[in-house]
Design a protein around this motif. Structure first.
Motif, PDB file in Angstrom:
ATOM      1  N   ALA A 143       0.841  -1.203   0.000  1.00  0.00           N
ATOM      2  CA  ALA A 143       0.000   0.000   0.000  1.00  0.00           C
ATOM      3  C   ALA A 143       0.874   1.250   0.000  1.00  0.00           C
ATOM      4  O   ALA A 143       0.594   2.227  -0.718  1.00  0.00           O
ATOM      5  N   LEU A 144       1.942   1.249   0.789  1.00  0.00           N
ATOM      6  CA  LEU A 144       2.851   2.390   0.859  1.00  0.00           C
ATOM      7  C   LEU A 144       3.519   2.632  -0.488  1.00  0.00           C
ATOM      8  O   LEU A 144       3.648   3.788  -0.934  1.00  0.00           O
ATOM      9  N   VAL A 145       3.931   1.569  -1.152  1.00  0.00           N
ATOM     10  CA  VAL A 145       4.558   1.701  -2.474  1.00  0.00           C
ATOM     11  C   VAL A 145       3.559   2.283  -3.471  1.00  0.00           C
ATOM     12  O   VAL A 145       3.902   3.161  -4.280  1.00  0.00           O
ATOM     13  N   GLY A 146       2.309   1.811  -3.403  1.00  0.00           N
ATOM     14  CA  GLY A 146       1.279   2.321  -4.302  1.00  0.00           C
ATOM     15  C   GLY A 146       1.058   3.812  -4.121  1.00  0.00           C
ATOM     16  O   GLY A 146       0.985   4.567  -5.098  1.00  0.00           O
ATOM     17  N   VAL A 147       0.963   4.249  -2.882  1.00  0.00           N
ATOM     18  CA  VAL A 147       0.774   5.677  -2.585  1.00  0.00           C
ATOM     19  C   VAL A 147       1.985   6.477  -3.044  1.00  0.00           C
ATOM     20  O   VAL A 147       1.843   7.582  -3.600  1.00  0.00           O
ATOM     21  N   ALA A 148       3.185   5.937  -2.835  1.00  0.00           N
ATOM     22  CA  ALA A 148       4.411   6.633  -3.247  1.00  0.00           C
ATOM     23  C   ALA A 148       4.465   6.795  -4.759  1.00  0.00           C
ATOM     24  O   ALA A 148       4.864   7.857  -5.270  1.00  0.00           O
ATOM     25  N   ILE A 149       4.058   5.772  -5.487  1.00  0.00           N
ATOM     26  CA  ILE A 149       4.059   5.846  -6.957  1.00  0.00           C
ATOM     27  C   ILE A 149       3.089   6.920  -7.441  1.00  0.00           C
ATOM     28  O   ILE A 149       3.405   7.714  -8.337  1.00  0.00           O
TER      29      ILE A 149
END
Length: 306
Positions: A143-149
């Motif tokens: 989820a964190l990676v998705g938000v960062a992208i």
């Protein structure tokens, strides 16, 4: 049909499943309702939502014979204070959500409720010293990676999504530690917010007529329906929560943001490559999180049978 299929427990589970699907479906279709009422400013609509929830909530309280529950809670200062904090978090959540729909940010609203369960897990780890399983950690990381992208490559910091997730998590955590039912609790919350809502509308009235005064009858009807629209999904959820396992509720809760996502597509919001990658990571994280919840429930059930 076997005897087991006709058992009272099975019937209750089926009723709970139908109620849960109904609750999350209503929440998922909220973008349509708020698009139809988008001429009403978000803060003003929150005030209407509070005011019209009070009489409708009172009818539900009387019908369910929960007046005593309300009176007992009102006599407890700690309960009232906690419900006040919960009410403020919920009102802020409502305002941000309505703004998101009216501003064409349905995808962010959907994203907020997708990451909400993961937010609960993180709160449990940070503030309540709960242990994070490997799969839960992986889900949170995805989820964190998705938000960062979405932030780095899409040029959009998902402030709306994070506000929705944080405020609803805060609301859920507070309500978890208040010993009161869903409907009595919501009724007290709306009562606590009623006076500020009235003063806010009187303040707006000084600058000119309110929307509810000048709107066509179609819009007026939709505004008056804010009470049932607010209370009925929660009532269905409360009915469902008492009859279903938490693991089942965990799966059902993704009906809402999925329908909201589909509403975003229907209303023609711009869906970029960054959105696609972000949601792909979120959906994989949701799948991992849901599998972990299902697997834990299966193990607990297996141990209980031994």
């Amino acid at each position: 049909m076997s005897y087991q299929d006709k058992s009272p427990a099975t019937d209750l589970a089926r009723q709970g499943l139908l109620a849960g699907i109904a609750a999350y479906t209503m929440w998922g279709m909220f973008p349509i309702y708020f698009k139809l009422t988008q001429s009403v400013p978000p803060a003003e609509f929150v005030a209407y939502r509070i005011l019209f929830s009070v009489p409708f909530g009172l009818l539900i309280i009387l019908f369910r014979k929960q007046v005593d529950d309300v009176l007992v809670a009102l006599k407890n200062p700690k309960t009232v204070l906690l419900l006040l904090f919960a009410a403020v978090a919920l009102a802020f959540n409502w305002g941000v959500y309505i703004f998101a729909i009216q501003d064409g940010q349905i995808f962010q609203a959907s994203l907020g409720y997708y990451i909400n369960p993961l937010m609960y897990v993180l709160v449990g780890v940070v503030f309540f010293s709960e242990k994070l399983s490997k799969l839960q950690g992986l889900a949170a990381l995805l989820a964190l990676v998705g938000v960062a992208i979405l932030t780095l490559y899409g040029g959009v910091f998902p402030i709306i999504a994070l506000c929705l997730a944080v405020t609803f998590t805060l609301y859920g955590v507070i309500r978890k530690y208040v010993e009161i039912g869903a409907m009595p609790g919501l009724f007290i919350e709306t009562i606590l917010l009623m006076i500020p809502a009235l003063f806010f509308l009187l303040y707006l009235r000084q600058a000119g007529p309110l929307q509810v005064e000048t709107a066509a009858w179609g819009l007026k009807t939709l505004i008056f329906l804010a009470g049932p629209v607010t209370v009925l999904p929660l009532l269905a959820f409360a009915f469902s929560a008492r009859r279903l396992k938490l693991a089942t509720l965990g799966f059902l809760q993704y009906i809402g943001p999925t329908l909201q996502f589909m509403c975003g597509l229907y209303f023609g919001e711009v869906f970029t490559l960054a959105h696609a990658i972000c949601f792909a990571f979120i959906w994989v994280g949701v799948a991992v999180f849901s599998y972990d919840a299902w697997d834990n429930n299966r193990r607990i059930k297996k141990v209980g049978l031994q």
